[in-house]
Write an enzyme that holds these catalytic residues in place. Structure first.
Site, mmCIF file in Angstrom:
data_model
loop_
_atom_site.group_PDB
_atom_site.id
_atom_site.type_symbol
_atom_site.label_atom_id
_atom_site.label_comp_id
_atom_site.label_asym_id
_atom_site.label_seq_id
_atom_site.Cartn_x
_atom_site.Cartn_y
_atom_site.Cartn_z
ATOM 1 N N GLU A 80 -9.915 2.791 -5.008
ATOM 2 C CA GLU A 80 -9.518 4.157 -4.666
ATOM 3 C C GLU A 80 -8.323 4.656 -5.479
ATOM 4 O O GLU A 80 -7.283 5.008 -4.922
ATOM 5 C CB GLU A 80 -9.218 4.233 -3.169
ATOM 6 C CG GLU A 80 -10.437 3.896 -2.320
ATOM 7 C CD GLU A 80 -10.186 3.985 -0.824
ATOM 8 O OE1 GLU A 80 -11.054 4.546 -0.126
ATOM 9 O OE2 GLU A 80 -9.139 3.502 -0.346
ATOM 10 N N HIS B 192 -3.087 3.172 -4.440
ATOM 11 C CA HIS B 192 -2.475 2.657 -3.207
ATOM 12 C C HIS B 192 -1.083 2.084 -3.478
ATOM 13 O O HIS B 192 -0.746 1.000 -2.997
ATOM 14 C CB HIS B 192 -3.389 1.614 -2.558
ATOM 15 C CG HIS B 192 -4.585 2.234 -1.886
ATOM 16 N ND1 HIS B 192 -4.487 2.994 -0.744
ATOM 17 C CD2 HIS B 192 -5.908 2.217 -2.204
ATOM 18 C CE1 HIS B 192 -5.696 3.413 -0.379
ATOM 19 N NE2 HIS B 192 -6.576 2.965 -1.257
ATOM 20 N N ASP C 213 0.857 -1.183 0.000
ATOM 21 C CA ASP C 213 0.000 0.000 0.000
ATOM 22 C C ASP C 213 0.896 1.235 0.000
ATOM 23 O O ASP C 213 2.121 1.124 -0.097
ATOM 24 C CB ASP C 213 -0.965 -0.018 1.205
ATOM 25 C CG ASP C 213 -2.315 0.620 0.853
ATOM 26 O OD1 ASP C 213 -2.317 1.798 0.455
ATOM 27 O OD2 ASP C 213 -3.354 -0.057 0.960
HETATM 28 C C1 ACM Z 1 -10.889 -0.304 0.842
HETATM 29 O O1 ACM Z 1 -11.339 -0.225 1.991
HETATM 30 N N1 ACM Z 1 -10.273 0.721 0.284
HETATM 31 C C2 ACM Z 1 -11.039 -1.516 0.066
#
Ligand code: ACM
Ligand code: ZN
Length: 529
Positions: free
Chosen positions: A325, A261, A189
């Site tokens: 995201e 991410h 991440d």
């Molecule tokens: C997430 O909680 N961004 C999958």
């Protein structure tokens, strides 16, 4: 004759599964499908009891023997042997469902017949709960059991905070005791890259360390702790954890996040970005605009090289590619991304993400694996073969299941176990937010709003553990327990939950957790929610 008996027992079991009440109480979580405790008497298991192994069921037997050591306080595990009559006997029968088992307890001892090794293992988990919470006394009777869902998952984020191999094994032990069979390991991440990749040593040399960490929720003015923070797993350690999980019938699904991410990877290898500028391993929580460039061939070559090593380490058929995201700001200004969109006839940046995801899925399929991603993979147009993890709510899952994709339900408001457990938040430390008391999980119908056709595509249910505010395994456990008790009933026993007995059963489970030194939060037991 025996076969006939077993088959009849299954038929009877399925007919009476939801209607028969046992004469005596049995506190097992998740709830078995059928329990008959009409016979009087009990068989007492001691550390001297032998485990008699038929059909080469050595692994589940030995796991059980090891797991009983803390209860007996013994130096040596219980004996496993091929020979003997009285004791705990384990074997298989093809008439029992793959993960199911039948358990018969009489003066001869305990007989567990699993559909496969897995079923034997789950039968032994049931037996372990009874022994540990009932001073070794196992009531005479008969249990037959099988799970509601084939996919019973829990997730662990090791990027925001890192957990040692020993910690991850503890987490696996807790999942196994609740009959879960998937660990979704969130390995990369923005805040840290945690898996050694031999082709790109920079990922862990540079990308596993952040300079410092945000304090609190990051309201203005922001403060940082000034402490460098990091950690990663070598490939040898990963193999060790994968094998440890496999011995407990848990498949580890690795997650490599893309294209969002990914700031830790961008720090290590700036050429992965659109502008190729130097960025830090992120020291805040949330969503960063720094994402992988989806226009350059070098990005795809990188991702394939990483996934190649990931596939060598993880036998899991499903490989998680994140997909959540991903802001598109950088792509809008990037000549490479814009050129790729033009070349591929893509109308917008969402479709560019769809292109990246489909291309990565093709690579996985060519290598005999299947792709799973967060529900944003639906936004850019998804293939029919992708498996979708519905997290932003239930609607994405319903939509995906209706169109025929396999789905794992993990909606945030029910399944994010890093959310607070009580309204008052008293004693819960600083957590990310939200509110998910035990009762809310227990009452959840994961099939809500679905057609009969769609229901067939719900392969399972998963709880998630994001670690922004979970600095060590003690906190992880306090968030996990006792709520995993509720969760495991949704996963294994969705059709046989009972609000009138669950509290009594969880009181018993609390003693079980104590016997293993697992940290369990008090709120549910205090009546706080
Ligand atoms: C997430 O909680 N961004 C999958
Ligand atoms: Zn770009």
């Amino acid at each position: 004759m025996k076969r006939l008996f077993v088959t009849m027992a299954i038929v009877i079991a399925s007919v009476f599964a939801t209607t028969t009440l046992s004469a005596r109480e049995l506190n097992v979580v998740p709830q078995p499908a059928y329990i008959d405790l009409e016979a009087e008497g009990e068989y007492v298991v001691t550390e001297k009891t032998r485990i008699i192994v038929v059909d080469e069921m050595w692994n589940p037997a030995q796991q059980f023997a090891q797991d009983m050591m803390p209860f007996f306080g013994s130096e040596k595990p219980m004996r496993t042997t091929k020979h003997g009559n009285k004791g705990i006997k384990v074997r298989t029968d093809r008439f029992v469902p793959e993960e199911g088992y039948e358990m018969t307890v009489s003066e001869e001892g305990v007989l567990i017949i699993g559909g496969t090794e897995k079923g034997v293992y789950y039968g032994l988990q049931t037996l372990r709960q009874i022994i540990v919470t009932n001073e070794g006394r196992v009531p005479y009777g008969y249990i037959s059991d099988e799970p509601s869902f084939a996919y019973r998952g829990a997730h662990l984020d090791v990027s925001r905070h890192f957990f040692s191999v020993e910690d991850v094994k503890r987490y696996i032990d807790i999942l196994a005791a609740h009959k879960l069979n998937r660990l979704h390991w969130h390995l990369t991440d923005d805040q840290g890259w945690r898996i050694e990749i031999k082709a790109y040593p920079e990922l862990t040399e540079l990308g596993s360390m952040r300079k410092e960490t945000l304090i609190g929720h990051g309201l203005e003015p922001k403060w940082w702790d000034g402490e460098p923070y990091g950690g990663y797993y070598t490939q040898e350690e990963i193999r060790d954890v994968v094998a440890y999980a496999a011995d407990r019938y848990i498949t580890i699904i690795p997650e490599i996040e893309m294209p969002g991410h990914s700031q830790a990877a961008l720090h290590a290898l700036p050429w992965l970005g659109c502008q190729e500028q130097i960025v830090d391993v992120w020291t805040m929580w949330g969503v960063t605009p720094e994402v992988l460039c989806a226009g350059k061939e070098t990005t795809y070559a990188f991702l394939e090289a990483v996934l190649k090593e990931v596939m060598e380490l993880f036998p899991s058929e499903l490989i998680h590619i994140g997909g959540d995201e991903c802001p598109k700001d950088r792509w809008k200004e990037c000549p490479h991304c814009q050129a790729m969109m033009q070349a591929q006839g893509l109308e917008n940046e969402e479709q560019l993400q769809g292109y990246l995801v489909a291309r990565i899925e093709k690579y996985l399929l060519e290598n005999g694996r299947r792709m799973i991603g967060w529900d944003e993979i639906l936004d850019g147009g998804v293939t029919d073969t992708a498996t979708v993890m519905s997290w932003r709510g239930i609607n994405a899952g319903i939509y995906a299941a209706e169109r025929g994709n396999d789905v794992v339900m993990t909606p945030m408001t029910l399944c994010y176990l890093n959310f607070y457990q009580t309204e008052s938040r008293e004693g819960e430390g600083l957590q990310i937010g939200g509110h998910i008391p035990f009762e809310k999980i227990y009452a959840w119908d994961p099939y809500e709003g679905m057609s009969e056709d769609a229901k067939k595509h719900i392969i399972g249910v998963q709880c998630n553990m994001w670690s922004e505010y979970l600095k060590n395994m003690k906190w992880v456990e306090l968030m996990l327990l006792p709520r995993l008790g509720a969760f495991s009933e949704v996963q294994w026993a969705v059709d046989r939950r009972d609000e009138t007995t669950i509290r009594r059963k969880m009181e018993s489970m609390r003693r079980f957790y104590e016997a293993y030194g697992w940290h369990c939060a008090p709120y549910y037991f205090d009546g706080r929610k």
